[in-house]
Design a protein around this motif. Structure first.
Motif, PDB file in Angstrom:
ATOM      1  N   SER A   1      45.878  87.400  -1.188  1.00 44.76           N
ATOM      2  CA  SER A   1      46.388  86.769   0.058  1.00 44.76           C
ATOM      3  C   SER A   1      46.207  85.084   0.125  1.00 44.76           C
ATOM      4  CB  SER A   1      45.497  86.922   1.346  1.00 44.76           C
ATOM      5  OG  SER A   1      45.494  88.384   1.517  1.00 44.76           O
ATOM      6  N   ARG A   2      45.336  84.650  -0.534  1.00 38.77           N
ATOM      7  CA  ARG A   2      45.359  83.116  -0.857  1.00 38.77           C
ATOM      8  C   ARG A   2      46.363  82.700  -1.727  1.00 38.77           C
ATOM      9  NH1 ARG A   2      44.571  79.965  -4.981  1.00 38.77           N
ATOM     10  NH2 ARG A   2      43.735  81.709  -6.223  1.00 38.77           N
ATOM     11  N   LYS A   3      46.792  83.566  -2.699  1.00 42.44           N
ATOM     12  CA  LYS A   3      47.922  83.110  -3.677  1.00 42.44           C
ATOM     13  C   LYS A   3      49.392  83.161  -2.729  1.00 42.44           C
ATOM     14  CE  LYS A   3      45.722  84.613  -7.807  1.00 42.44           C
ATOM     15  NZ  LYS A   3      45.642  85.651  -9.019  1.00 42.44           N
ATOM     16  N   LEU A   4      49.434  84.073  -2.001  1.00 48.17           N
ATOM     17  CA  LEU A   4      50.483  84.295  -1.014  1.00 48.17           C
ATOM     18  C   LEU A   4      50.866  83.059  -0.206  1.00 48.17           C
ATOM     19  CD1 LEU A   4      53.067  86.106  -0.322  1.00 48.17           C
ATOM     20  CD2 LEU A   4      51.616  87.297   1.366  1.00 48.17           C
ATOM     21  N   VAL A   5      49.773  82.872   0.678  1.00 49.29           N
ATOM     22  CA  VAL A   5      49.620  81.462   1.451  1.00 49.29           C
ATOM     23  C   VAL A   5      50.098  80.374   0.690  1.00 49.29           C
ATOM     24  CG1 VAL A   5      48.290  80.207   2.814  1.00 49.29           C
ATOM     25  CG2 VAL A   5      48.293  82.755   3.122  1.00 49.29           C
ATOM     26  N   SER A   6      49.454  80.306  -0.456  1.00 52.13           N
ATOM     27  CA  SER A   6      49.982  79.210  -1.218  1.00 52.13           C
ATOM     28  C   SER A   6      51.226  78.870  -1.578  1.00 52.13           C
ATOM     29  CB  SER A   6      49.301  78.914  -2.784  1.00 52.13           C
ATOM     30  OG  SER A   6      47.823  78.989  -2.384  1.00 52.13           O
ATOM     31  N   ILE A   7      51.948  80.062  -1.991  1.00 53.89           N
ATOM     32  CA  ILE A   7      53.517  79.940  -2.207  1.00 53.89           C
ATOM     33  C   ILE A   7      54.271  79.746  -0.889  1.00 53.89           C
ATOM     34  CG2 ILE A   7      55.333  81.545  -2.802  1.00 53.89           C
ATOM     35  CD1 ILE A   7      53.337  82.910  -4.975  1.00 53.89           C
ATOM     36  N   CYS A   8      53.930  80.434   0.272  1.00 51.48           N
ATOM     37  CA  CYS A   8      54.502  80.204   1.359  1.00 51.48           C
ATOM     38  C   CYS A   8      54.571  78.737   1.610  1.00 51.48           C
ATOM     39  CB  CYS A   8      54.097  80.962   2.612  1.00 51.48           C
ATOM     40  SG  CYS A   8      54.336  82.705   2.350  1.00 51.48           S
ATOM     41  N   LEU A   9      53.330  77.959   1.845  1.00 46.16           N
ATOM     42  CA  LEU A   9      53.089  76.662   2.162  1.00 46.16           C
ATOM     43  C   LEU A   9      53.917  75.741   1.104  1.00 46.16           C
ATOM     44  CD1 LEU A   9      49.244  76.329   2.773  1.00 46.16           C
ATOM     45  CD2 LEU A   9      51.271  76.148   4.248  1.00 46.16           C
ATOM     46  N   SER A  10      54.098  76.217  -0.063  1.00 49.62           N
ATOM     47  CA  SER A  10      54.772  75.452  -1.124  1.00 49.62           C
ATOM     48  C   SER A  10      56.131  75.464  -0.482  1.00 49.62           C
ATOM     49  CB  SER A  10      54.822  76.231  -2.643  1.00 49.62           C
ATOM     50  OG  SER A  10      55.718  75.538  -3.491  1.00 49.62           O
ATOM     51  N   PHE A  11      56.941  76.446  -0.142  1.00 45.55           N
ATOM     52  CA  PHE A  11      58.258  76.433   0.342  1.00 45.55           C
ATOM     53  C   PHE A  11      58.214  75.688   1.807  1.00 45.55           C
ATOM     54  CE2 PHE A  11      58.927  79.853  -2.449  1.00 45.55           C
ATOM     55  CZ  PHE A  11      60.309  79.818  -2.896  1.00 45.55           C
ATOM     56  N   ILE A  12      57.290  75.590   2.298  1.00 41.33           N
ATOM     57  CA  ILE A  12      57.488  74.648   3.819  1.00 41.33           C
ATOM     58  C   ILE A  12      57.273  73.272   3.445  1.00 41.33           C
ATOM     59  CG2 ILE A  12      56.161  74.221   5.798  1.00 41.33           C
ATOM     60  CD1 ILE A  12      55.556  77.168   5.789  1.00 41.33           C
ATOM     61  N   VAL A  13      56.230  72.804   2.560  1.00 40.15           N
ATOM     62  CA  VAL A  13      55.751  71.481   2.286  1.00 40.15           C
ATOM     63  C   VAL A  13      57.011  70.931   1.315  1.00 40.15           C
ATOM     64  CG1 VAL A  13      54.233  69.847   1.178  1.00 40.15           C
ATOM     65  CG2 VAL A  13      53.566  71.864   2.693  1.00 40.15           C
ATOM     66  N   PHE A  14      57.496  71.713   0.451  1.00 47.73           N
ATOM     67  CA  PHE A  14      58.537  71.378  -0.550  1.00 47.73           C
ATOM     68  C   PHE A  14      59.725  71.978  -0.568  1.00 47.73           C
ATOM     69  CE2 PHE A  14      54.108  70.665  -2.423  1.00 47.73           C
ATOM     70  CZ  PHE A  14      54.409  69.272  -2.565  1.00 47.73           C
ATOM     71  N   PRO A  15      60.758  71.695   0.416  1.00 46.90           N
ATOM     72  CA  PRO A  15      61.913  72.525   0.643  1.00 46.90           C
ATOM     73  C   PRO A  15      62.497  72.878  -0.717  1.00 46.90           C
ATOM     74  CG  PRO A  15      61.599  71.060   2.258  1.00 46.90           C
ATOM     75  CD  PRO A  15      60.637  70.625   1.481  1.00 46.90           C
ATOM     76  N   LYS A  16      63.044  73.988  -1.005  1.00 51.32           N
ATOM     77  CA  LYS A  16      63.874  74.408  -1.934  1.00 51.32           C
ATOM     78  C   LYS A  16      64.928  75.156  -1.690  1.00 51.32           C
ATOM     79  CE  LYS A  16      59.516  75.157  -4.515  1.00 51.32           C
ATOM     80  NZ  LYS A  16      58.909  74.431  -3.485  1.00 51.32           N
ATOM     81  N   PRO A  17      65.912  75.212  -2.346  1.00 57.53           N
ATOM     82  CA  PRO A  17      67.080  75.787  -1.802  1.00 57.53           C
ATOM     83  C   PRO A  17      66.870  77.417  -1.955  1.00 57.53           C
ATOM     84  CG  PRO A  17      67.675  74.809  -3.880  1.00 57.53           C
ATOM     85  CD  PRO A  17      66.333  74.240  -3.373  1.00 57.53           C
ATOM     86  N   VAL A  18      67.439  78.221  -1.047  1.00 53.25           N
ATOM     87  CA  VAL A  18      66.941  79.621  -1.226  1.00 53.25           C
ATOM     88  C   VAL A  18      68.238  80.197  -1.342  1.00 53.25           C
ATOM     89  CG1 VAL A  18      66.378  81.612   0.326  1.00 53.25           C
ATOM     90  CG2 VAL A  18      65.375  79.378   1.055  1.00 53.25           C
ATOM     91  N   SER A  19      68.100  81.221  -2.437  1.00 52.73           N
ATOM     92  CA  SER A  19      68.965  81.977  -3.002  1.00 52.73           C
ATOM     93  C   SER A  19      69.001  83.449  -2.889  1.00 52.73           C
ATOM     94  CB  SER A  19      69.065  81.479  -4.559  1.00 52.73           C
ATOM     95  OG  SER A  19      67.896  82.142  -5.466  1.00 52.73           O
ATOM     96  N   GLY A  20      70.033  84.231  -3.096  1.00 52.42           N
ATOM     97  CA  GLY A  20      69.767  85.567  -3.034  1.00 52.42           C
ATOM     98  C   GLY A  20      68.987  86.214  -4.083  1.00 52.42           C
ATOM     99  N   MET A  21      68.624  85.524  -5.016  1.00 51.09           N
ATOM    100  CA  MET A  21      67.729  86.126  -6.018  1.00 51.09           C
ATOM    101  C   MET A  21      66.179  86.304  -5.505  1.00 51.09           C
ATOM    102  SD  MET A  21      69.196  87.548  -8.583  1.00 51.09           S
ATOM    103  CE  MET A  21      68.096  87.575  -9.837  1.00 51.09           C
ATOM    104  N   MET A  22      65.933  85.114  -4.489  1.00 51.48           N
ATOM    105  CA  MET A  22      64.504  85.020  -4.160  1.00 51.48           C
ATOM    106  C   MET A  22      64.412  85.917  -3.194  1.00 51.48           C
ATOM    107  SD  MET A  22      64.018  81.198  -3.430  1.00 51.48           S
ATOM    108  CE  MET A  22      64.029  79.860  -4.831  1.00 51.48           C
ATOM    109  N   PHE A  23      65.273  86.409  -2.367  1.00 51.13           N
ATOM    110  CA  PHE A  23      65.081  87.617  -1.485  1.00 51.13           C
ATOM    111  C   PHE A  23      65.132  88.959  -2.232  1.00 51.13           C
ATOM    112  CE2 PHE A  23      67.247  84.448   1.509  1.00 51.13           C
ATOM    113  CZ  PHE A  23      66.148  84.496   2.505  1.00 51.13           C
ATOM    114  N   LEU A  24      65.666  89.033  -3.301  1.00 56.96           N
ATOM    115  CA  LEU A  24      65.938  90.262  -4.171  1.00 56.96           C
ATOM    116  C   LEU A  24      64.632  90.231  -4.872  1.00 56.96           C
ATOM    117  CD1 LEU A  24      67.381  92.649  -5.363  1.00 56.96           C
ATOM    118  CD2 LEU A  24      68.346  91.095  -7.146  1.00 56.96           C
TER     119      LEU A  24
END
Length: 81
Positions: A29-52
């Protein structure tokens, strides 16, 4: 260094008090929260491959949980007397 030592001590304390499963769930869970915070703090372009890839991970966890829940529990082996 010191932060790794603190992390290991916390993990061992959690394992002793609540068991191995709870410790692994907390770690993941800590790792998942770290990844989510990474996307919030450092915005990245979201692609379909990320959702896949996210859907693949969720599907794998769901299949594993479903199979584990439906498999019969093995009978304990009797010792030869």
């Amino acid at each position: 260094g010191a932060s790794s030592w603190i992390g290991v001590c916390c993990f061992l304390a959690l394992t002793r008090s609540h068991g191995g499963t709870a410790a692994v769930v907390a770690t993941n869970s800590r790792k998942l929260v770290s990844i989510c915070l990474s996307f919030i703090v450092f915005p990245k372009p979201v692609s379909g491959m990320m959702f896949l890839s996210g859907a693949s991970v969720v599907s794998g966890v769901a299949i594993h949980a479903t199979r584990k829940a439906t498999m019969p529990t093995p009978m304990p082996k009797r010792r030869a007397e």
